[in-house]
Design an enzyme around this catalytic site. Sequence first.
Site, PDB file in Angstrom:
ATOM      1  N   CYS A   1      -4.638  -0.784  -1.512  1.00  9.37           N
ATOM      2  CA  CYS A   1      -5.046   0.421  -1.560  1.00  9.37           C
ATOM      3  C   CYS A   1      -6.702   0.745  -2.135  1.00  9.37           C
ATOM      4  CB  CYS A   1      -4.242   1.530  -2.462  1.00  9.37           C
ATOM      5  SG  CYS A   1      -4.231   0.955  -4.222  1.00  9.37           S
TER       6      CYS A   1
ATOM      7  N   CYS B   1      -2.551   3.300  -6.511  1.00 10.40           N
ATOM      8  CA  CYS B   1      -1.944   2.009  -6.017  1.00 10.40           C
ATOM      9  C   CYS B   1      -0.414   2.033  -6.314  1.00 10.40           C
ATOM     10  CB  CYS B   1      -2.786   0.766  -6.654  1.00 10.40           C
ATOM     11  SG  CYS B   1      -4.439   0.625  -5.832  1.00 10.40           S
TER      12      CYS B   1
ATOM     13  N   ASP C   1      -9.053   3.220   3.489  1.00  7.05           N
ATOM     14  CA  ASP C   1      -8.286   3.577   4.481  1.00  7.05           C
ATOM     15  C   ASP C   1      -8.825   4.038   5.899  1.00  7.05           C
ATOM     16  OD1 ASP C   1      -6.060   4.245   5.932  1.00  7.05           O
ATOM     17  OD2 ASP C   1      -4.931   5.485   4.510  1.00  7.05           O
TER      18      ASP C   1
ATOM     19  N   ASP D   1       8.008  -0.670   6.004  1.00  2.91           N
ATOM     20  CA  ASP D   1       9.193  -0.804   5.205  1.00  2.91           C
ATOM     21  C   ASP D   1       8.904  -0.383   3.888  1.00  2.91           C
ATOM     22  OD1 ASP D   1      10.808  -2.147   7.157  1.00  2.91           O
ATOM     23  OD2 ASP D   1       9.802  -4.171   6.670  1.00  2.91           O
TER      24      ASP D   1
ATOM     25  N   THR E   1       7.217  -4.002  11.135  1.00  2.00           N
ATOM     26  CA  THR E   1       7.957  -2.883  10.655  1.00  2.00           C
ATOM     27  C   THR E   1       7.198  -2.156   9.549  1.00  2.00           C
ATOM     28  OG1 THR E   1       9.632  -4.083   9.433  1.00  2.00           O
ATOM     29  CG2 THR E   1      10.167  -3.451  11.765  1.00  2.00           C
TER      30      THR E   1
ATOM     31  N   CYS F   1       0.908  -1.322  -0.082  1.00  2.00           N
ATOM     32  CA  CYS F   1       0.024   0.150   0.124  1.00  2.00           C
ATOM     33  C   CYS F   1       0.977   1.344  -0.164  1.00  2.00           C
ATOM     34  CB  CYS F   1      -0.948   0.073   1.184  1.00  2.00           C
ATOM     35  SG  CYS F   1      -0.183   0.183   2.569  1.00  2.00           S
ATOM     36  N   THR F   2       0.467   2.352   0.264  1.00  4.63           N
ATOM     37  CA  THR F   2       0.980   3.415   0.295  1.00  4.63           C
ATOM     38  C   THR F   2       2.141   3.704   1.396  1.00  4.63           C
ATOM     39  OG1 THR F   2      -0.538   4.688  -0.835  1.00  4.63           O
ATOM     40  CG2 THR F   2       1.320   5.958  -0.086  1.00  4.63           C
ATOM     41  N   GLY F   3       1.326   3.690   2.727  1.00  2.00           N
ATOM     42  CA  GLY F   3       1.915   4.315   4.007  1.00  2.00           C
ATOM     43  C   GLY F   3       2.687   2.893   4.833  1.00  2.00           C
ATOM     44  N   ASN F   4       2.012   1.693   4.539  1.00  2.00           N
ATOM     45  CA  ASN F   4       2.551   0.425   5.172  1.00  2.00           C
ATOM     46  C   ASN F   4       2.532   0.651   6.705  1.00  2.00           C
ATOM     47  OD1 ASN F   4       5.385  -1.438   5.618  1.00  2.00           O
ATOM     48  ND2 ASN F   4       3.541  -2.249   5.155  1.00  2.00           N
ATOM     49  N   SER F   5       1.352   1.194   7.152  1.00  3.79           N
ATOM     50  CA  SER F   5       1.108   1.525   8.446  1.00  3.79           C
ATOM     51  C   SER F   5      -0.194   0.971   8.975  1.00  3.79           C
ATOM     52  CB  SER F   5       1.054   2.843   8.900  1.00  3.79           C
ATOM     53  OG  SER F   5       0.011   3.530   8.209  1.00  3.79           O
ATOM     54  N   CYS F   6      -1.027   0.493   8.001  1.00  2.00           N
ATOM     55  CA  CYS F   6      -2.370   0.096   8.503  1.00  2.00           C
ATOM     56  C   CYS F   6      -3.080  -0.934   7.745  1.00  2.00           C
ATOM     57  CB  CYS F   6      -3.313   1.215   8.274  1.00  2.00           C
ATOM     58  SG  CYS F   6      -5.023   1.135   9.095  1.00  2.00           S
ATOM     59  N   ARG F   7      -3.282  -0.816   6.496  1.00  2.00           N
ATOM     60  CA  ARG F   7      -4.331  -1.849   5.807  1.00  2.00           C
ATOM     61  C   ARG F   7      -3.206  -3.130   5.385  1.00  2.00           C
ATOM     62  NH1 ARG F   7      -6.383   2.096   1.699  1.00  2.00           N
ATOM     63  NH2 ARG F   7      -4.279   2.800   2.032  1.00  2.00           N
ATOM     64  N   SER F   8      -2.184  -2.914   4.753  1.00  2.38           N
ATOM     65  CA  SER F   8      -1.275  -3.715   4.400  1.00  2.38           C
ATOM     66  C   SER F   8      -0.560  -4.710   5.636  1.00  2.38           C
ATOM     67  CB  SER F   8       0.083  -3.165   3.721  1.00  2.38           C
ATOM     68  OG  SER F   8       0.587  -2.234   4.499  1.00  2.38           O
TER      69      SER F   8
ATOM     70  N   SER G   1       5.135  -7.083   4.238  1.00  2.58           N
ATOM     71  CA  SER G   1       4.166  -5.941   3.647  1.00  2.58           C
ATOM     72  C   SER G   1       5.433  -4.620   3.384  1.00  2.58           C
ATOM     73  CB  SER G   1       2.995  -5.569   4.623  1.00  2.58           C
ATOM     74  OG  SER G   1       3.695  -5.075   5.803  1.00  2.58           O
TER      75      SER G   1
END
Length: 141
Positions: free
Chosen positions: A79, A86, A103, A62, A60, A7-14, A32
């Site tokens: 995304c 995406c 998101d 990444d 983490t 995904c974009t930020g790799n902080s939530c959905r992924s 992820s």
Amino acid sequence: MKVLILCTGNSCRSQMAHGFLQSFDPGLTVCSAGTNASGKLSSKAVEVMKEAGIDISHHTSDSVDKYLNDQWDYVITVCGGANETCPAFLGKVKHRLHIGFDDPSHATGTDEFIWSEFIRVRDEIKEAFYNLYIHEIKPQL
């Protein structure tokens, strides 16, 4: 079997998808990443996954660059809305899939509403990735 979730930020959905897919089969290699990795996990994502019995606090955030030279069986983008782009993965991959989700970190309103959005998206991710695992990944193992 190696699976990369983007995904974009790799902080939530992924991160949630990573946690669920790994929980379905610990023998899978699941990673992820994000095109603009935030460098940290969403605390609400960690909390909502803990509520579902999965600890992602050790994950983490990444950059996708870390994985470009690896070979992947699946690369899955998660995304969602039309205002998101995406990420494209230019590495070696057998199957590219897109399974989009809203998101929840962009939700606005009351604390209760925002929390309900995290729960809704978490549950959608769990269902979609379980179906993917059962119908596509597991038969190949």
